[in-house]
Enzyme design. Structure first.
Site, PDB file in Angstrom:
ATOM      1  NE  ARG A 127      -2.179  -2.500   3.009  1.00 11.18           N
ATOM      2  CZ  ARG A 127      -2.943  -2.187   4.302  1.00 11.18           C
ATOM      3  NH1 ARG A 127      -3.391  -1.669   4.697  1.00 11.18           N
ATOM      4  NH2 ARG A 127      -2.023  -3.363   5.083  1.00 11.18           N
TER       5      ARG A 127
ATOM      6  CG  ASN B  36       0.225  -0.955   6.918  1.00 13.15           C
ATOM      7  OD1 ASN B  36       0.844  -1.955   7.179  1.00 13.15           O
ATOM      8  ND2 ASN B  36      -1.214  -0.901   8.155  1.00 13.15           N
TER       9      ASN B  36
ATOM     10  CG  ASN C 258      34.924  27.093  -7.579  1.00  9.67           C
ATOM     11  OD1 ASN C 258      34.662  27.278  -9.387  1.00  9.67           O
ATOM     12  ND2 ASN C 258      34.919  25.987  -7.733  1.00  9.67           N
TER      13      ASN C 258
HETATM   14  C1  UD1 Z   1       0.386  -8.544  12.417  1.00  9.84           C
HETATM   15  C2  UD1 Z   1      -0.006  -9.129  13.502  1.00  9.84           C
HETATM   16  C3  UD1 Z   1      -1.474  -8.229  13.698  1.00  9.84           C
HETATM   17  C4  UD1 Z   1      -0.724  -7.179  14.974  1.00  9.84           C
HETATM   18  C5  UD1 Z   1      -0.323  -6.088  13.763  1.00  9.84           C
HETATM   19  C6  UD1 Z   1       0.595  -4.972  13.926  1.00  9.84           C
HETATM   20  C7  UD1 Z   1       0.359 -11.307  12.313  1.00  9.84           C
HETATM   21  C8  UD1 Z   1      -0.457 -12.786  12.215  1.00  9.84           C
HETATM   22  N1  UD1 Z   1      -0.260 -10.164  12.746  1.00  9.84           N
HETATM   23  O1  UD1 Z   1      -0.710  -8.337  11.451  1.00  9.84           O
HETATM   24  O2  UD1 Z   1      -2.495  -8.976  14.171  1.00  9.84           O
HETATM   25  O3  UD1 Z   1      -1.716  -6.311  15.235  1.00  9.84           O
HETATM   26  O4  UD1 Z   1       0.818  -6.647  12.877  1.00  9.84           O
HETATM   27  O5  UD1 Z   1       1.275  -4.265  13.278  1.00  9.84           O
HETATM   28  O6  UD1 Z   1       1.456 -11.265  12.995  1.00  9.84           O
HETATM   29  N2  UD1 Z   1       7.190  -9.856   7.453  1.00  9.84           N
HETATM   30  C9  UD1 Z   1       7.129 -10.567   7.195  1.00  9.84           C
HETATM   31  N3  UD1 Z   1       7.669 -11.890   6.567  1.00  9.84           N
HETATM   32  C10 UD1 Z   1       6.361 -12.435   6.768  1.00  9.84           C
HETATM   33  C11 UD1 Z   1       5.201 -12.203   6.858  1.00  9.84           C
HETATM   34  C12 UD1 Z   1       5.370  -9.919   7.558  1.00  9.84           C
HETATM   35  O7  UD1 Z   1       8.941 -10.035   7.570  1.00  9.84           O
HETATM   36  O8  UD1 Z   1       5.934 -13.251   5.678  1.00  9.84           O
HETATM   37  C13 UD1 Z   1       7.287  -8.165   8.307  1.00  9.84           C
HETATM   38  C14 UD1 Z   1       5.643  -7.258   7.272  1.00  9.84           C
HETATM   39  O9  UD1 Z   1       7.376  -6.604   6.619  1.00  9.84           O
HETATM   40  C15 UD1 Z   1       6.204  -6.121   8.456  1.00  9.84           C
HETATM   41  C16 UD1 Z   1       5.758  -6.800  10.248  1.00  9.84           C
HETATM   42  O10 UD1 Z   1       6.246  -8.533   9.823  1.00  9.84           O
HETATM   43  O11 UD1 Z   1       6.957  -5.975   9.013  1.00  9.84           O
HETATM   44  C17 UD1 Z   1       4.127  -7.092  10.033  1.00  9.84           C
HETATM   45  O12 UD1 Z   1       3.601  -7.906   8.798  1.00  9.84           O
HETATM   46  P1  UD1 Z   1       2.181  -7.106   8.289  1.00  9.84           P
HETATM   47  O13 UD1 Z   1       1.620  -7.817   6.822  1.00  9.84           O
HETATM   48  O14 UD1 Z   1       2.842  -6.067   8.310  1.00  9.84           O
HETATM   49  O15 UD1 Z   1       1.358  -8.021   8.908  1.00  9.84           O
HETATM   50  P2  UD1 Z   1      -0.013  -7.111   9.645  1.00  9.84           P
HETATM   51  O16 UD1 Z   1      -1.090  -7.981   9.016  1.00  9.84           O
HETATM   52  O17 UD1 Z   1      -0.112  -5.579  10.029  1.00  9.84           O
HETATM   53 MG    MG Z   2       1.014  -4.023   9.479  1.00  8.56          MG
END
Ligand code: UD1
Ligand code: MG
Length: 487
Positions: free
Chosen positions: A19, A234, A392
Protein backbone atom coordinates in the site's frame (compact mmCIF):
# COMPACT_ATOMS: atom_id res chain seq x y z
CA UNK A 1 14.56 -20.95 32.82
CA UNK A 2 15.04 -17.88 30.62
CA UNK A 3 18.35 -16.22 31.28
CA UNK A 4 17.81 -12.47 31.37
CA UNK A 5 21.25 -11.68 30.06
CA UNK A 6 20.79 -13.75 26.90
CA UNK A 7 18.74 -11.94 24.36
CA UNK A 8 18.10 -12.06 20.66
CA UNK A 9 16.22 -9.40 18.70
CA UNK A 10 14.34 -10.38 15.56
CA UNK A 11 12.97 -7.62 13.34
CA UNK A 12 10.46 -8.61 10.68
CA UNK A 13 11.09 -6.62 7.54
CA UNK A 14 10.47 -8.91 4.60
CA UNK A 15 7.07 -7.56 3.60
CA UNK A 16 6.60 -5.44 0.54
CA UNK A 17 4.33 -2.83 2.01
CA UNK A 18 2.11 -2.92 -1.10
CA UNK A 19 0.00 0.00 0.00
CA UNK A 20 3.01 2.32 0.08
CA UNK A 21 3.00 1.99 -3.76
CA UNK A 22 6.73 2.54 -3.83
CA UNK A 23 9.89 1.25 -5.47
CA UNK A 24 11.42 1.56 -2.01
CA UNK A 25 10.70 -1.27 0.44
CA UNK A 26 8.35 0.02 3.15
CA UNK A 27 10.83 -0.28 6.01
CA UNK A 28 13.29 1.98 4.16
CA UNK A 29 10.95 4.94 4.01
CA UNK A 30 12.41 7.84 5.97
CA UNK A 31 10.85 9.39 9.03
CA UNK A 32 12.62 12.35 10.66
CA UNK A 33 16.18 11.15 10.39
CA UNK A 34 15.88 7.38 10.31
CA UNK A 35 14.17 4.82 8.18
CA UNK A 36 11.23 2.95 9.72
CA UNK A 37 13.62 0.04 10.22
CA UNK A 38 16.24 2.36 11.72
CA UNK A 39 13.74 3.57 14.32
CA UNK A 40 12.84 0.02 15.30
CA UNK A 41 16.51 -0.97 15.62
CA UNK A 42 17.16 2.14 17.72
CA UNK A 43 14.28 1.24 20.04
CA UNK A 44 15.74 -2.25 20.52
CA UNK A 45 19.38 -1.15 20.82
CA UNK A 46 19.39 -0.51 24.61
CA UNK A 47 18.40 -4.15 25.23
CA UNK A 48 22.03 -4.95 24.51
CA UNK A 49 21.01 -8.10 22.65
CA UNK A 50 23.68 -10.67 21.87
CA UNK A 51 22.46 -10.77 18.31
CA UNK A 52 19.99 -8.99 16.07
CA UNK A 53 18.44 -10.75 13.13
CA UNK A 54 16.53 -8.84 10.48
CA UNK A 55 14.27 -10.88 8.23
CA UNK A 56 14.49 -9.46 4.73
CA UNK A 57 12.60 -10.39 1.58
CA UNK A 58 11.16 -7.69 -0.64
CA UNK A 59 14.02 -5.41 -1.67
CA UNK A 60 16.43 -7.65 0.26
CA UNK A 61 19.47 -6.08 -1.42
CA UNK A 62 18.39 -2.56 -0.57
CA UNK A 63 17.44 -3.45 2.99
CA UNK A 64 20.69 -5.40 3.43
CA UNK A 65 22.75 -2.46 2.19
CA UNK A 66 20.92 -0.12 4.56
CA UNK A 67 21.53 -2.49 7.47
CA UNK A 68 25.24 -2.64 6.68
CA UNK A 69 25.25 1.13 7.03
CA UNK A 70 23.13 1.69 10.13
CA UNK A 71 23.46 -1.58 12.04
CA UNK A 72 26.52 -3.46 10.78
CA UNK A 73 26.26 -5.89 13.71
CA UNK A 74 22.80 -7.08 12.62
CA UNK A 75 22.42 -10.22 10.53
CA UNK A 76 20.04 -10.13 7.57
CA UNK A 77 18.26 -13.42 6.98
CA UNK A 78 16.43 -13.97 3.71
CA UNK A 79 12.80 -15.02 3.69
CA UNK A 80 12.44 -15.59 -0.06
CA UNK A 81 8.67 -16.00 0.09
CA UNK A 82 6.57 -14.15 2.61
CA UNK A 83 4.57 -17.00 4.07
CA UNK A 84 3.62 -15.16 7.23
CA UNK A 85 5.05 -13.66 10.39
CA UNK A 86 5.37 -17.08 12.05
CA UNK A 87 7.28 -18.40 9.05
CA UNK A 88 9.53 -15.33 9.18
CA UNK A 89 10.44 -15.88 12.83
CA UNK A 90 11.04 -19.59 12.19
CA UNK A 91 13.57 -18.72 9.46
CA UNK A 92 15.20 -16.14 11.72
CA UNK A 93 15.66 -18.63 14.55
CA UNK A 94 17.01 -21.28 12.19
CA UNK A 95 19.84 -18.85 11.48
CA UNK A 96 20.75 -18.55 15.18
CA UNK A 97 20.66 -22.09 16.62
CA UNK A 98 22.79 -20.90 19.54
CA UNK A 99 20.16 -18.35 20.67
CA UNK A 100 19.10 -18.82 24.28
CA UNK A 101 17.02 -16.91 26.78
CA UNK A 102 14.67 -14.26 25.45
CA UNK A 103 13.76 -13.50 21.86
CA UNK A 104 12.24 -10.10 21.23
CA UNK A 105 10.30 -9.94 17.96
CA UNK A 106 9.40 -6.55 16.52
CA UNK A 107 7.46 -5.79 13.34
CA UNK A 108 9.61 -3.56 11.16
CA UNK A 109 6.87 -0.96 10.71
CA UNK A 110 6.29 0.45 14.23
CA UNK A 111 8.70 3.40 14.28
CA UNK A 112 7.25 5.34 17.22
CA UNK A 113 8.12 2.57 19.65
CA UNK A 114 10.19 3.91 22.55
CA UNK A 115 13.19 2.04 23.95
CA UNK A 116 11.66 2.29 27.45
CA UNK A 117 8.56 0.44 26.26
CA UNK A 118 10.54 -2.42 24.73
CA UNK A 119 12.65 -2.62 27.88
CA UNK A 120 9.53 -2.68 30.09
CA UNK A 121 8.00 -5.46 27.97
CA UNK A 122 11.14 -7.58 28.25
CA UNK A 123 11.46 -6.91 31.97
CA UNK A 124 7.83 -7.90 32.60
CA UNK A 125 8.26 -11.02 30.47
CA UNK A 126 11.47 -12.16 32.11
CA UNK A 127 10.27 -11.18 35.59
CA UNK A 128 7.12 -13.31 35.19
CA UNK A 129 9.00 -16.23 33.64
CA UNK A 130 6.43 -16.21 30.84
CA UNK A 131 6.72 -18.35 27.73
CA UNK A 132 5.41 -15.49 25.60
CA UNK A 133 4.40 -11.88 26.24
CA UNK A 134 2.70 -9.60 23.74
CA UNK A 135 2.67 -5.81 23.83
CA UNK A 136 -0.94 -4.64 23.63
CA UNK A 137 -2.64 -1.28 23.44
CA UNK A 138 -6.15 0.12 23.57
CA UNK A 139 -6.61 2.04 20.34
CA UNK A 140 -9.40 4.31 19.13
CA UNK A 141 -9.52 2.53 15.77
CA UNK A 142 -8.45 -1.13 15.71
CA UNK A 143 -9.21 -1.63 11.99
CA UNK A 144 -6.93 -4.18 10.35
CA UNK A 145 -5.14 -5.20 13.54
CA UNK A 146 -5.01 -8.43 15.52
CA UNK A 147 -7.29 -8.39 18.58
CA UNK A 148 -6.31 -9.48 22.07
CA UNK A 149 -8.97 -11.98 23.10
CA UNK A 150 -9.16 -12.61 26.85
CA UNK A 151 -10.87 -15.40 28.75
CA UNK A 152 -13.43 -15.03 31.53
CA UNK A 153 -10.61 -14.45 34.02
CA UNK A 154 -9.18 -11.67 31.85
CA UNK A 155 -6.16 -13.75 30.82
CA UNK A 156 -4.92 -13.89 27.25
CA UNK A 157 -6.83 -16.56 25.37
CA UNK A 158 -5.66 -15.90 21.82
CA UNK A 159 -4.67 -13.25 19.33
CA UNK A 160 -7.10 -13.19 16.45
CA UNK A 161 -6.51 -11.40 13.16
CA UNK A 162 -9.30 -9.10 12.07
CA UNK A 163 -10.06 -11.12 8.96
CA UNK A 164 -10.44 -14.27 11.06
CA UNK A 165 -12.39 -12.60 13.88
CA UNK A 166 -16.01 -12.94 14.87
CA UNK A 167 -18.09 -9.74 14.98
CA UNK A 168 -17.76 -9.72 18.79
CA UNK A 169 -13.99 -10.03 18.58
CA UNK A 170 -13.87 -7.27 15.99
CA UNK A 171 -15.55 -4.97 18.46
CA UNK A 172 -12.55 -5.32 20.81
CA UNK A 173 -10.25 -2.31 20.87
CA UNK A 174 -7.32 -3.96 22.60
CA UNK A 175 -4.88 -4.83 19.83
CA UNK A 176 -1.62 -6.66 19.25
CA UNK A 177 1.09 -4.05 18.67
CA UNK A 178 3.31 -6.53 16.82
CA UNK A 179 6.02 -6.55 19.51
CA UNK A 180 6.68 -9.62 21.59
CA UNK A 181 9.03 -11.33 23.99
CA UNK A 182 9.39 -15.11 23.95
CA UNK A 183 11.34 -17.79 25.69
CA UNK A 184 13.28 -19.11 22.72
CA UNK A 185 12.99 -22.85 23.41
CA UNK A 186 9.23 -22.72 23.85
CA UNK A 187 8.90 -20.41 20.85
CA UNK A 188 10.80 -22.81 18.60
CA UNK A 189 8.61 -25.63 19.76
CA UNK A 190 5.37 -23.74 19.10
CA UNK A 191 6.55 -22.41 15.71
CA UNK A 192 6.92 -26.03 14.58
CA UNK A 193 3.23 -26.54 15.22
CA UNK A 194 1.80 -23.56 13.32
CA UNK A 195 -0.84 -24.21 10.72
CA UNK A 196 -1.85 -22.12 7.74
CA UNK A 197 -5.50 -22.66 8.45
CA UNK A 198 -6.59 -19.03 8.29
CA UNK A 199 -8.00 -16.49 5.88
CA UNK A 200 -4.58 -15.59 4.43
CA UNK A 201 -3.18 -19.14 4.38
CA UNK A 202 -0.13 -17.89 6.26
CA UNK A 203 1.79 -19.02 9.32
CA UNK A 204 0.80 -16.47 11.92
CA UNK A 205 3.25 -15.73 14.71
CA UNK A 206 0.28 -14.68 16.77
CA UNK A 207 -1.06 -18.25 16.80
CA UNK A 208 1.90 -19.17 19.01
CA UNK A 209 0.05 -17.57 21.93
CA UNK A 210 -3.01 -19.83 21.65
CA UNK A 211 -0.79 -22.90 21.15
CA UNK A 212 1.35 -22.15 24.20
CA UNK A 213 -1.65 -21.38 26.34
CA UNK A 214 -3.37 -24.60 25.29
CA UNK A 215 -0.20 -26.46 26.27
CA UNK A 216 -0.48 -24.92 29.72
CA UNK A 217 2.42 -22.49 29.27
CA UNK A 218 2.21 -19.06 30.88
CA UNK A 219 1.46 -16.36 28.29
CA UNK A 220 1.09 -12.72 29.20
CA UNK A 221 -0.06 -9.34 27.93
CA UNK A 222 1.95 -6.20 28.60
CA UNK A 223 0.03 -2.98 28.02
CA UNK A 224 1.71 -0.02 26.39
CA UNK A 225 1.23 3.20 28.33
CA UNK A 226 0.76 5.21 25.15
CA UNK A 227 -0.99 3.57 22.23
CA UNK A 228 0.62 6.03 19.82
CA UNK A 229 3.87 4.10 20.17
CA UNK A 230 2.27 1.02 18.70
CA UNK A 231 0.97 2.67 15.55
CA UNK A 232 2.06 0.88 12.41
CA UNK A 233 2.46 2.30 8.98
CA UNK A 234 0.81 0.81 5.95
CA UNK A 235 0.52 3.66 3.46
CA UNK A 236 1.86 7.16 2.94
CA UNK A 237 -1.11 8.77 4.64
CA UNK A 238 -0.31 6.82 7.80
CA UNK A 239 3.38 7.62 7.36
CA UNK A 240 2.54 11.34 7.28
CA UNK A 241 0.45 10.95 10.42
CA UNK A 242 3.34 9.19 12.18
CA UNK A 243 5.67 11.98 11.05
CA UNK A 244 3.44 14.59 12.66
CA UNK A 245 3.27 12.61 15.90
CA UNK A 246 7.03 12.17 15.98
CA UNK A 247 7.56 15.84 15.13
CA UNK A 248 5.50 16.82 18.15
CA UNK A 249 7.29 14.35 20.40
CA UNK A 250 10.71 15.63 19.29
CA UNK A 251 9.75 19.30 19.53
CA UNK A 252 8.23 18.87 22.98
CA UNK A 253 11.38 17.10 24.10
CA UNK A 254 13.58 20.03 23.02
CA UNK A 255 11.25 22.67 24.43
CA UNK A 256 11.43 20.91 27.79
CA UNK A 257 15.21 21.11 27.71
CA UNK A 258 15.12 24.88 27.18
CA UNK A 259 14.90 25.38 23.43
CA UNK A 260 12.39 27.89 22.03
CA UNK A 261 10.43 26.57 19.09
CA UNK A 262 8.30 29.42 17.86
CA UNK A 263 5.99 27.43 15.62
CA UNK A 264 6.14 23.74 16.52
CA UNK A 265 3.77 22.76 13.71
CA UNK A 266 6.18 23.94 11.02
CA UNK A 267 9.41 22.87 12.70
CA UNK A 268 10.71 19.44 11.74
CA UNK A 269 13.68 18.17 13.69
CA UNK A 270 15.23 14.79 12.94
CA UNK A 271 15.68 12.49 15.91
CA UNK A 272 19.42 12.58 15.15
CA UNK A 273 19.77 16.35 15.71
CA UNK A 274 21.05 18.10 18.84
CA UNK A 275 19.83 21.53 19.93
CA UNK A 276 21.38 23.31 22.89
CA UNK A 277 19.74 25.49 25.51
CA UNK A 278 18.24 28.87 24.64
CA UNK A 279 18.50 28.24 20.93
CA UNK A 280 15.52 29.74 19.10
CA UNK A 281 14.07 27.85 16.17
CA UNK A 282 11.79 30.05 14.10
CA UNK A 283 8.99 28.83 11.88
CA UNK A 284 9.23 26.69 8.75
CA UNK A 285 12.54 25.20 9.72
CA UNK A 286 13.94 21.72 9.12
CA UNK A 287 16.94 20.46 11.08
CA UNK A 288 18.21 17.23 9.61
CA UNK A 289 20.83 14.50 9.95
CA UNK A 290 23.79 15.21 12.21
CA UNK A 291 22.90 18.88 12.66
CA UNK A 292 23.88 20.53 15.93
CA UNK A 293 22.53 23.94 16.95
CA UNK A 294 24.53 25.65 19.67
CA UNK A 295 23.33 27.48 22.75
CA UNK A 296 21.48 30.70 22.10
CA UNK A 297 21.71 30.37 18.32
CA UNK A 298 18.84 31.60 16.15
CA UNK A 299 17.79 29.40 13.24
CA UNK A 300 14.99 30.31 10.87
CA UNK A 301 12.48 31.24 9.72
CA UNK A 302 12.40 29.25 6.48
CA UNK A 303 15.66 27.44 6.95
CA UNK A 304 16.88 23.92 6.21
CA UNK A 305 20.05 22.62 7.84
CA UNK A 306 21.42 19.22 6.89
CA UNK A 307 24.44 17.80 8.75
CA UNK A 308 25.33 21.34 9.75
CA UNK A 309 26.85 22.69 12.95
CA UNK A 310 25.74 26.11 14.16
CA UNK A 311 27.89 27.65 16.89
CA UNK A 312 26.62 29.30 20.05
CA UNK A 313 24.97 32.65 19.46
CA UNK A 314 25.11 32.38 15.68
CA UNK A 315 22.16 33.21 13.44
CA UNK A 316 21.02 31.49 10.27
CA UNK A 317 18.05 33.18 8.65
CA UNK A 318 16.07 32.01 5.58
CA UNK A 319 18.91 29.82 4.38
CA UNK A 320 19.83 26.33 3.24
CA UNK A 321 22.96 24.58 4.47
CA UNK A 322 24.36 21.11 3.87
CA UNK A 323 27.48 19.80 5.58
CA UNK A 324 28.48 23.26 6.78
CA UNK A 325 30.01 24.62 9.97
CA UNK A 326 28.86 28.00 11.19
CA UNK A 327 31.09 29.39 13.91
CA UNK A 328 29.93 30.97 17.15
CA UNK A 329 28.22 34.35 16.72
CA UNK A 330 28.52 34.06 12.96
CA UNK A 331 25.69 35.28 10.77
CA UNK A 332 24.19 33.63 7.71
CA UNK A 333 21.49 34.93 5.39
CA UNK A 334 18.86 35.95 4.72
CA UNK A 335 18.96 33.82 1.57
CA UNK A 336 22.31 32.09 1.76
CA UNK A 337 23.24 28.64 0.49
CA UNK A 338 26.07 26.91 2.34
CA UNK A 339 27.23 23.79 0.55
CA UNK A 340 29.43 21.03 1.97
CA UNK A 341 32.68 22.02 3.67
CA UNK A 342 31.70 25.62 4.11
CA UNK A 343 33.34 26.66 7.38
CA UNK A 344 32.62 30.02 8.94
CA UNK A 345 34.79 31.19 11.80
CA UNK A 346 33.64 33.11 14.84
CA UNK A 347 31.65 36.22 13.93
CA UNK A 348 32.06 35.57 10.22
CA UNK A 349 29.24 36.65 7.93
CA UNK A 350 27.75 35.13 4.80
CA UNK A 351 25.01 37.47 3.73
CA UNK A 352 22.23 37.78 1.22
CA UNK A 353 22.23 35.71 -1.97
CA UNK A 354 25.62 34.21 -1.26
CA UNK A 355 26.59 30.63 -2.12
CA UNK A 356 29.62 28.95 -0.57
CA UNK A 357 31.26 25.56 -1.10
CA UNK A 358 34.54 24.16 0.29
CA UNK A 359 35.17 27.59 1.69
CA UNK A 360 36.88 28.47 4.95
CA UNK A 361 35.88 31.98 5.96
CA UNK A 362 37.95 33.15 8.91
CA UNK A 363 36.96 34.90 12.10
CA UNK A 364 35.21 38.20 11.51
CA UNK A 365 35.45 37.98 7.72
CA UNK A 366 32.45 38.97 5.65
CA UNK A 367 30.92 38.02 2.34
CA UNK A 368 27.86 40.21 2.65
CA UNK A 369 26.14 40.30 -0.75
CA UNK A 370 25.45 38.43 -3.99
CA UNK A 371 28.55 36.27 -4.25
CA UNK A 372 29.82 32.77 -5.00
CA UNK A 373 32.70 31.54 -2.86
CA UNK A 374 33.89 28.09 -3.95
CA UNK A 375 37.19 26.33 -3.15
CA UNK A 376 38.48 29.22 -1.13
CA UNK A 377 40.27 30.17 2.02
CA UNK A 378 39.60 33.63 3.41
CA UNK A 379 41.66 34.77 6.39
CA UNK A 380 40.42 36.81 9.33
CA UNK A 381 38.66 40.16 9.27
CA UNK A 382 38.61 40.45 5.51
CA UNK A 383 35.74 41.89 3.50
CA UNK A 384 34.69 40.55 0.15
CA UNK A 385 32.95 43.14 -2.03
CA UNK A 386 29.41 42.64 -3.28
CA UNK A 387 28.81 40.48 -6.35
CA UNK A 388 32.13 38.66 -6.27
CA UNK A 389 32.72 35.32 -7.93
CA UNK A 390 35.46 32.92 -6.96
CA UNK A 391 36.06 31.43 -10.40
CA UNK A 392 37.09 27.96 -9.28
CA UNK A 393 36.42 25.87 -12.36
CA UNK A 394 38.37 25.94 -15.59
CA UNK A 395 36.01 23.54 -17.29
CA UNK A 396 38.13 20.55 -16.32
CA UNK A 397 39.47 21.05 -12.81
CA UNK A 398 38.66 22.97 -9.66
CA UNK A 399 41.26 25.40 -8.32
CA UNK A 400 41.71 27.19 -5.01
CA UNK A 401 41.69 30.88 -4.14
CA UNK A 402 43.34 32.18 -1.00
CA UNK A 403 42.52 35.61 0.41
CA UNK A 404 44.62 36.75 3.35
CA UNK A 405 43.56 38.50 6.54
CA UNK A 406 42.40 42.13 6.72
CA UNK A 407 42.03 42.22 2.93
CA UNK A 408 39.42 44.48 1.26
CA UNK A 409 38.32 43.26 -2.11
CA UNK A 410 36.26 45.49 -4.36
CA UNK A 411 32.74 44.93 -5.55
CA UNK A 412 32.19 42.77 -8.61
CA UNK A 413 35.55 41.02 -8.55
CA UNK A 414 36.38 37.75 -10.26
CA UNK A 415 39.11 35.70 -8.58
CA UNK A 416 40.29 33.37 -11.31
CA UNK A 417 41.76 30.44 -9.39
CA UNK A 418 44.40 29.46 -8.60
CA UNK A 419 45.19 32.88 -7.23
CA UNK A 420 46.24 34.48 -3.92
CA UNK A 421 45.49 37.85 -2.41
CA UNK A 422 47.89 38.75 0.39
CA UNK A 423 47.19 40.05 3.87
CA UNK A 424 46.00 43.63 3.98
CA UNK A 425 45.71 43.86 0.19
CA UNK A 426 42.98 45.74 -1.67
CA UNK A 427 41.47 45.07 -5.06
CA UNK A 428 39.58 47.61 -7.15
CA UNK A 429 35.90 47.27 -7.95
CA UNK A 430 35.19 45.41 -11.15
CA UNK A 431 38.59 43.70 -11.23
CA UNK A 432 39.25 40.30 -12.77
CA UNK A 433 42.10 39.07 -10.61
CA UNK A 434 44.15 36.50 -12.48
CA UNK A 435 47.52 37.02 -10.80
CA UNK A 436 48.58 36.96 -7.14
CA UNK A 437 48.25 40.23 -5.26
CA UNK A 438 51.10 40.86 -2.79
CA UNK A 439 50.30 41.80 0.82
CA UNK A 440 49.34 45.45 1.13
CA UNK A 441 49.08 46.06 -2.63
CA UNK A 442 46.09 47.56 -4.46
CA UNK A 443 45.28 45.48 -7.53
CA UNK A 444 43.44 47.16 -10.38
CA UNK A 445 42.53 44.78 -13.15
CA UNK A 446 40.03 46.41 -15.48
CA UNK A 447 39.96 48.57 -18.62
CA UNK A 448 40.57 52.30 -18.40
CA UNK A 449 37.35 54.28 -18.66
CA UNK A 450 36.88 56.27 -21.88
CA UNK A 451 34.05 58.83 -22.28
CA UNK A 452 33.00 59.55 -25.85
CA UNK A 453 31.62 63.07 -25.51
CA UNK A 454 28.30 63.88 -27.18
CA UNK A 455 27.82 60.33 -28.51
CA UNK A 456 24.14 60.12 -27.56
CA UNK A 457 23.26 63.42 -29.16
CA UNK A 458 24.93 62.32 -32.39
CA UNK A 459 23.94 58.66 -32.55
CA UNK A 460 20.62 58.61 -30.74
CA UNK A 461 19.10 61.96 -31.54
CA UNK A 462 15.37 62.20 -30.95
CA UNK A 463 15.42 59.72 -28.08
CA UNK A 464 14.44 60.54 -24.52
CA UNK A 465 18.09 59.98 -23.57
CA UNK A 466 19.27 62.52 -26.12
CA UNK A 467 16.69 65.03 -24.92
CA UNK A 468 17.74 64.55 -21.31
CA UNK A 469 21.37 64.97 -22.28
CA UNK A 470 20.50 68.15 -24.17
CA UNK A 471 18.66 69.56 -21.16
CA UNK A 472 21.56 68.72 -18.88
CA UNK A 473 23.93 70.54 -21.25
CA UNK A 474 21.74 73.62 -21.39
CA UNK A 475 21.35 73.62 -17.61
CA UNK A 476 25.08 73.30 -17.21
CA UNK A 477 25.89 76.18 -19.56
CA UNK A 478 23.33 78.41 -17.80
CA UNK A 479 24.91 77.66 -14.43
CA UNK A 480 28.35 78.44 -15.72
CA UNK A 481 29.46 75.03 -17.01
CA UNK A 482 29.97 73.46 -13.58
CA UNK A 483 28.81 70.08 -14.88
CA UNK A 484 31.76 69.75 -17.20
CA UNK A 485 34.27 69.96 -14.38
CA UNK A 486 34.51 66.23 -13.82
CA UNK A 487 35.20 65.32 -17.49
C1 UD1 B 1 0.57 -8.11 12.31
C2 UD1 B 1 -0.06 -9.04 13.35
C3 UD1 B 1 -1.26 -8.33 13.97
C4 UD1 B 1 -0.83 -7.04 14.59
C5 UD1 B 1 -0.12 -6.16 13.56
C6 UD1 B 1 0.48 -4.96 14.24
C7 UD1 B 1 0.34 -11.27 12.53
C8 UD1 B 1 -0.27 -12.48 11.92
N1 UD1 B 1 -0.47 -10.25 12.71
O1 UD1 B 1 -0.39 -7.92 11.30
O2 UD1 B 1 -1.84 -9.16 14.95
O3 UD1 B 1 -1.93 -6.34 15.12
O4 UD1 B 1 0.95 -6.87 12.94
O5 UD1 B 1 0.98 -4.06 13.30
O6 UD1 B 1 1.52 -11.30 12.84
N2 UD1 B 1 6.60 -9.86 7.58
C9 UD1 B 1 7.66 -10.65 7.19
N3 UD1 B 1 7.41 -11.83 6.56
C10 UD1 B 1 6.16 -12.26 6.31
C11 UD1 B 1 5.08 -11.46 6.72
C12 UD1 B 1 5.33 -10.25 7.35
O7 UD1 B 1 8.82 -10.29 7.40
O8 UD1 B 1 6.04 -13.33 5.73
C13 UD1 B 1 6.87 -8.61 8.26
C14 UD1 B 1 6.35 -7.38 7.54
O9 UD1 B 1 7.34 -6.84 6.70
C15 UD1 B 1 6.00 -6.43 8.69
C16 UD1 B 1 5.67 -7.37 9.83
O10 UD1 B 1 6.21 -8.63 9.50
O11 UD1 B 1 7.10 -5.63 9.06
C17 UD1 B 1 4.18 -7.49 10.05
O12 UD1 B 1 3.59 -7.95 8.88
P1 UD1 B 1 2.24 -7.33 8.33
O13 UD1 B 1 1.91 -8.00 7.07
O14 UD1 B 1 2.30 -5.85 8.36
O15 UD1 B 1 1.25 -7.87 9.46
P2 UD1 B 1 -0.12 -7.19 9.87
O16 UD1 B 1 -1.15 -7.65 8.95
O17 UD1 B 1 0.07 -5.75 10.07
MG1 MG C 1 1.40 -4.24 9.42
Amino acid sequence: MPQPHLRTVVVLAAGEGKRMKSALPKVLHPLLGRTLLGHVLAAAAPLGADRTVVVVGHGADQVGAHLAEVAPGATPVLQAQQLGTGHAVRIALDAVPEAAGTVVVINGDVPLLRPETVAALVEAHEGAGAAATVLAAEVPDPTGLGRIVRDAQGRLAAIVEERDATPEQRALREINAGIYAFDVARLRDALGKLSTDNDQGEEYLTDVFGLLRDAGEPVAVHCAADHVETLGCNDRVELAALRRLLRDRVNEGWMRTGVSILDPHTTWIDVTVTVERDAVIDQNTQLQGATVVGAGALVGPDTTLVDTTVGAGASVVRSHAVGAEVGPEASVGPYAYLRPESRLGRKAKVGTFVETKKAAIGEGSKVPHLSYVGDATIGEHSNIGAATVFVNYDGVKKHHTTIGSHARTGADNMFVAPVRVGDGAYTAAGSVIIADVPPGAMAVARGQQRNVEGWVLRKRSGTAAAEAAQRAREGASESGGAASEGD
